[in-house]
Design a protein around this motif. Structure first.
Motif, PDB file in Angstrom:
ATOM      1  N   HIS A   1      53.102  22.333  56.595  1.00 33.21           N
ATOM      2  CA  HIS A   1      52.596  22.764  57.902  1.00 33.21           C
ATOM      3  C   HIS A   1      53.311  22.120  59.082  1.00 33.21           C
ATOM      4  CE1 HIS A   1      49.429  24.069  55.112  1.00 33.21           C
ATOM      5  NE2 HIS A   1      49.512  25.149  55.859  1.00 33.21           N
TER       6      HIS A   1
ATOM      7  N   CYS B   1      44.100  20.295  59.859  1.00 29.09           N
ATOM      8  CA  CYS B   1      45.092  20.367  60.940  1.00 29.09           C
ATOM      9  C   CYS B   1      45.074  21.731  61.615  1.00 29.09           C
ATOM     10  CB  CYS B   1      46.489  20.053  60.402  1.00 29.09           C
ATOM     11  SG  CYS B   1      47.005  21.111  59.035  1.00 29.09           S
TER      12      CYS B   1
ATOM     13  N   CYS C   1      42.461  14.608  56.088  1.00 28.32           N
ATOM     14  CA  CYS C   1      42.521  15.932  55.471  1.00 28.32           C
ATOM     15  C   CYS C   1      41.244  16.277  54.706  1.00 28.32           C
ATOM     16  CB  CYS C   1      43.714  16.003  54.528  1.00 28.32           C
ATOM     17  SG  CYS C   1      45.287  15.744  55.376  1.00 28.32           S
TER      18      CYS C   1
ATOM     19  N   CYS D   1      40.571  19.284  51.950  1.00 22.23           N
ATOM     20  CA  CYS D   1      41.479  20.416  52.158  1.00 22.23           C
ATOM     21  C   CYS D   1      42.367  20.677  50.958  1.00 22.23           C
ATOM     22  CB  CYS D   1      42.329  20.189  53.414  1.00 22.23           C
ATOM     23  SG  CYS D   1      43.517  21.496  53.708  1.00 22.23           S
TER      24      CYS D   1
ATOM     25  N   ASN E   1      43.677  26.350  56.196  1.00 24.83           N
ATOM     26  CA  ASN E   1      44.741  27.341  56.246  1.00 24.83           C
ATOM     27  C   ASN E   1      45.046  27.949  54.877  1.00 24.83           C
ATOM     28  OD1 ASN E   1      46.034  25.118  55.023  1.00 24.83           O
ATOM     29  ND2 ASN E   1      46.711  24.388  57.028  1.00 24.83           N
TER      30      ASN E   1
END
Ligand code: SF4
Lengths: 440, 174
Positions: free
Chosen positions: A124, A319, A379, A382, A401
Motif C-alpha cells: 500500500h 491505513c 494494523c 487487518c 482494503n
C-alpha cells in the motif's frame, strides 16, 4: 520529448534524467525507503552484502505497526531485532509500537514530500499519491538492495486517467468510489499502471478522504497512484515537517509560508496534453454506498443489494479508513445507540495522533458508550496477526482494503469491505446496512 | 540453462498472496522448509505435500495480487516449483519471483492448453513451453533478468556486482 504524465516526471526526477518514456527502465533513487515489522527479515537479507553500514540511513523510515504490541514472544523478538538495527545504524525516522500504521505515520510526520519517490516493502505504498508523491510497493530483497545501493530499476508505467466530476451525495465517500472503480474494472484493472485522479470531485475531497484513493489502488493492481497536490496539502505538511526537523535537533528558521512555497515548487503535475492508456469518467452524484463481498475486492455491489447479511464483527481501522474523519463518521452513526447483541464493534485508530484527537473531541466516549472496543493504534487484525481474528464461519464487515480468504487469519471466515459509516451502521444493525437506515 | 520439467498445478484468476502464503505467518515462520509447508495453504491443501521438484504452476490473470510479501514467491521456490506460467502477474509478485530466481512466464495460450497433472517443459533460453497439446512461445525475459535468474536471484546477483564494482551496483526489475 512530448507531454509527460505525472509518473514520467516523477521517475525522470528520481533517476536524474531530463525526461523518460513510457516503458523505459530507469535506475531510480527513491527519497524514502519504507519498511515496518518486516525490517528484521530485510536486515537478514541485507547482511549478505557484507556492509557494516547502510548506504544512507537518513532515507530509511521504519515503523513498528503490523503486530503491536507484540502478541507473542516471536513477534517481540522480531521487534527487538529491529530496534537493535535502528540503534546500530542511527536511523532517526523510526516510530515505536503504538505510534500508528506506517502510511499514516509517514503522512503525519511529513516524511515524504510532493514530487518525491518512496519505495516500500508494503503493497500500500501507493498511499503517498494523496500528497503528489510517487509511491510503489516492492519486495523485501529489493529493500535490502536499496539499503545497500540506494538504487533500484523501475519501469516507467503507462498511466490511467480517472476523472470524477459532480458533487458527492451525503453518505457517499472516497471509499465507495474506490470500491466502485475496482468493481467496474476488476482487481487487475490498473495492473502495472500509474492511476492519476483528477476532477472537481477529487479536489473537493478532504485530505483524509484523498488518502483513501491511492491507498486502495494497490487492490486495482496499480504500480502507483496520484492526486494533484494543492495548497491544502502544502499547509498540512509544512508545520508537521518543521516539527519533525526540530525534534531531530535540526533548526528550522523559515516561516511556514516559505516552507509551503518550497513544497509547492517541488510538486509535479502532469502536462494537460499528457497521453493516457485509458481515461475513465465518473459522476460523483450517481454513486452510492458500496460493499465488496467475500473473497474478492472486485465483487462489489451497492449496500442496498445485501438486505440480510448478519455480521458478528464490525472492524473500523487500517491505513485505508482509520483516520479522524472515519472515527467521526462512525461516532455520528452510533451516537445514542448500542452495538447490536451478537455483534462486536472493534475500532482501531490509524495512529496515536488520531486516537488523541478522537479522545479530545469526544468520539471515543461516544463509541465506548455504544459498546465499541478501542484498540491500540496499528494494523490490528487487518492481516490476521491478532486483536480481532474472526472465528470460523463468522462474518466481518471491515473498513480495510483487502478481503481475501484468510486475510484476517481465518480461512473459513467471510470479510466484507465498506466505508466507515457502513461499518458503523452494520455494528448497530447487526447486519450489513446503510447508515441512512440508522440515522434516518 | 537447463529446461524445467514437471507436472502442472492449474489454478484460476486473481489468486492472491494471502492464499499463497497467509499473512499470519509472515513475521514468525522463517525457516525454509517451514515456509514451504505453508505454500498455497488456503488455496489447495494437497499442494504442499504433493509438489515435486520442477513442478510448474499454471495460472490465470493477475496471479499473486495483494501483499508485497516475498514469501508468496519464496514458498514456491522452497517447495521446488520450477516456474509459474500465467496469463498475467501482479507486479510485485512478478518482481519477487524473478528476484528469487523463479521464472514468471506470461503465456496465455499455454495456460489455455495445459491440463492439471500433465507434464510441462519450460525452455527459458528458447522461450517455449511444451505440453501435450503443442509448443507455445513467450516473449523473452531481458538479458539482465536471465543473468539474475542464473545467478540465483537478485541478492546473489547484487552481491556479485557489489564485489566487482564496490558501491556501484544497482539491480531490480520493472
Ligand atoms: S493496516 Fe492493513 S493494509 Fe494497511 S499497512 Fe497495515 S496490514 Fe497493510
Amino acid at each position: 520529448m512530448g507531454a509527460q504524465t505525472f509518473a514520467q516526471k516523477a521517475l525522470a526526477r528520481a533517476a536524474g534524467l531530463p525526461t523518460v518514456a513510457v516503458g523505459q527502465v530507469v535506475d531510480a533513487r527513491p527519497d524514502v525507503i519504507l519498511s515496518h515489522d518486516n525490517s528484521a527479515a530485510i536486515r537478514r537479507i541485507w547482511l549478505e552484502f557484507g556492509q557494516a553500514r547502510v548506504l544512507d540511513p537518513a532515507r530509511l523510515a521504519i515503523t513498528l505497526d503490523h503486530a503491536v504490541p507484540a502478541p507473542t514472544t516471536r513477534h517481540a523478538q522480531n521487534h527487538a531485532e529491529i530496534r537493535d538495527f535502528v540503534r546500530e545504524q542511527g536511523i532517526r525516522n523510526f516510530w515505536e509500537v503504538g505510534r500508528g500504521i506506517c502510511h499514516q505515520v509517514l503522512s503525519e510526520e511529513a516524511v515524504v514530500l510532493p514530487g518525491q519517490t518512496i519505495l516500500g516493502a508494503d503493497s500500500h505504498t501507493t498511499h503517498f499519491g494523496w500528497l503528489g508523491a510517487f509511491g510503489a510497493g516492492i519486495g523485501r530483497s529489493e529493500v535490502a538492495v536499496l539499503w545497500a545501493t540506494g538504487e533500484l530499476w523501475l519501469r516507467v508505467p503507462e498511466s490511467l486517467h480517472i476523472i470524477v466530476e459532480g458533487t458527492w451525495p451525503l453518505g457517499v465517500t472516497a471509499k465507495d468510489f474506490a470500491l466502485r472503480l475496482i468493481g467496474d474494472l476488476g482487481a487487475d484493472g490498473g495492473l502495472y499502471a500509474s492511476v492519476e485522479f483528477s476532477g472537481p470531485a477529487i479536489q473537493a475531497l478532504s485530505l483524509e478522504s484523498r488518502m483513501v484513493l491511492p491507498n486502495m489502488m494497490a487492490e486495482f493492481g496499480a504500480k502507483t497512484a496520484y492526486i494533484a497536490p494543492d495548497d491544502a496539502v502544502f499547509a498540512y505538511l509544512a508545520p508537521r515537517w518543521a516539527a519533525r526537523r526540530r525534534r531531530l535537533g535540526e533548526p528550522v528558521d523559515e516561516p511556514l509560508e516559505e516552507i509551503m512555497a518550497t513544497f509547492a515548487a517541488g510538486a509535479l503535475y502532469p502536462d494537460p496534453d499528457a497521453s493516457y492508456a485509458a481515461v475513465h469518467r465518473y459522476d460523483a452524484a450517481r454513486l452510492e454506498p458500496y460493499v465488496a463481498c467475500p473473497h474478492a475486492v472486485d465483487k462489489v455491489v451497492p449496500v442496498s443489494a445485501l438486505p440480510h447479511t448478519p455480521v458478528q464483527q464490525a472492524f473500523l481501522g487500517t491505513c485505508t479508513n482509520g483516520r479522524l474523519e472515519d472515527i467521526a463518521a462512525a461516532a455520528q452513526v452510533v451516537a445514542g445507540r448500542r452495538v447490536a447483541p451478537g455483534t462486536r464493534f472493534l475500532v482501531i485508530p490509524a495512529s496515536s495522533q488520531v486516537l488523541h484527537e478522537a479522545v479530545r473531541l469526544g468520539y471515543v466516549t461516544t463509541l465506548l458508550e455504544a459498546g465499541a472496543v478501542i484498540g491500540v493504534p496499528g494494523c490490528g487484525p487487518c492481516m490476521g496477526n491478532h486483536m480481532g481474528i474472526p472465528a470460523p464461519g463468522e462474518v466481518t464487515i471491515s473498513s480495510a482494503n483487502r478481503n481475501f480468504r484468510g486475510r484476517m487469519g481465518t480461512a473459513d471466515a467471510e470479510v466484507y469491505l465498506a466505508s466507515p459509516a457502513v461499518v458503523a451502521a452494520s455494528a448497530v444493525l447487526g447486519r450489513i446496512g446503510d447508515p441512512r437506515e440508522v440515522t434516518g | 540453462m537447463q529446461p524445467i520439467v514437471g507436472r502442472a498445478w492449474v489454478y484460476g484468476d486473481n489468486v492472491n498472496t494471502d492464499v499463497i502464503f497467509p499473512g499470519k505467518y509472515t513475521y514468525t515462520v522463517t525457516e525454509r522448509s517451514e515456509i514451504a509447508r505453508h505454500a498455497l495453504e488456503d488455496l489447495d491443501s494437497t499442494f504442499a505435500a504433493g509438489v515435486q521438484p520442477g513442478d510448474v504452476i499454471v495460472a490465470g490473470r493477475n496471479w499473486g495480487c495483494g501483499s508485497s510479501r516475498e514469501q508468496a514467491a519464496t514458498c514456491l521456490v522452497y517447495s521446488g516449483v520450477g516456474a509459474v506460467i500465467a496469463v498475467s502477474f501482479s507486479r510485485i509478485f512478478f518482481r519477487n519471483a524473478l528476484n528469487n530466481g523463479l521464472p514468471a512466464i506470461v503465456c496465455p495460450p499455454a495456460v489455455a492448453a495445459i491440463r492439471a497433472g500433465e507434464t510441462v517443459t519450460v525452455d527459458l533460453a528458447g522461450c517455449t513451453v511444451h505440453c501435450a497439446s503443442g509448443v507455445f512461445t513467450f516473449p523473452p525475459l531481458s538479458e539482465k533478468v536471465l543473468e539474475m535468474i542464473e545467478a540465483g536471484g537478485l541478492v546473489a546477483y547484487v552481491k556479485r556486482r557489489l564485489g566487482a564494482v564496490p558501491g556501484g551496483a544497482t539491480a531490480g526489475l520493472a
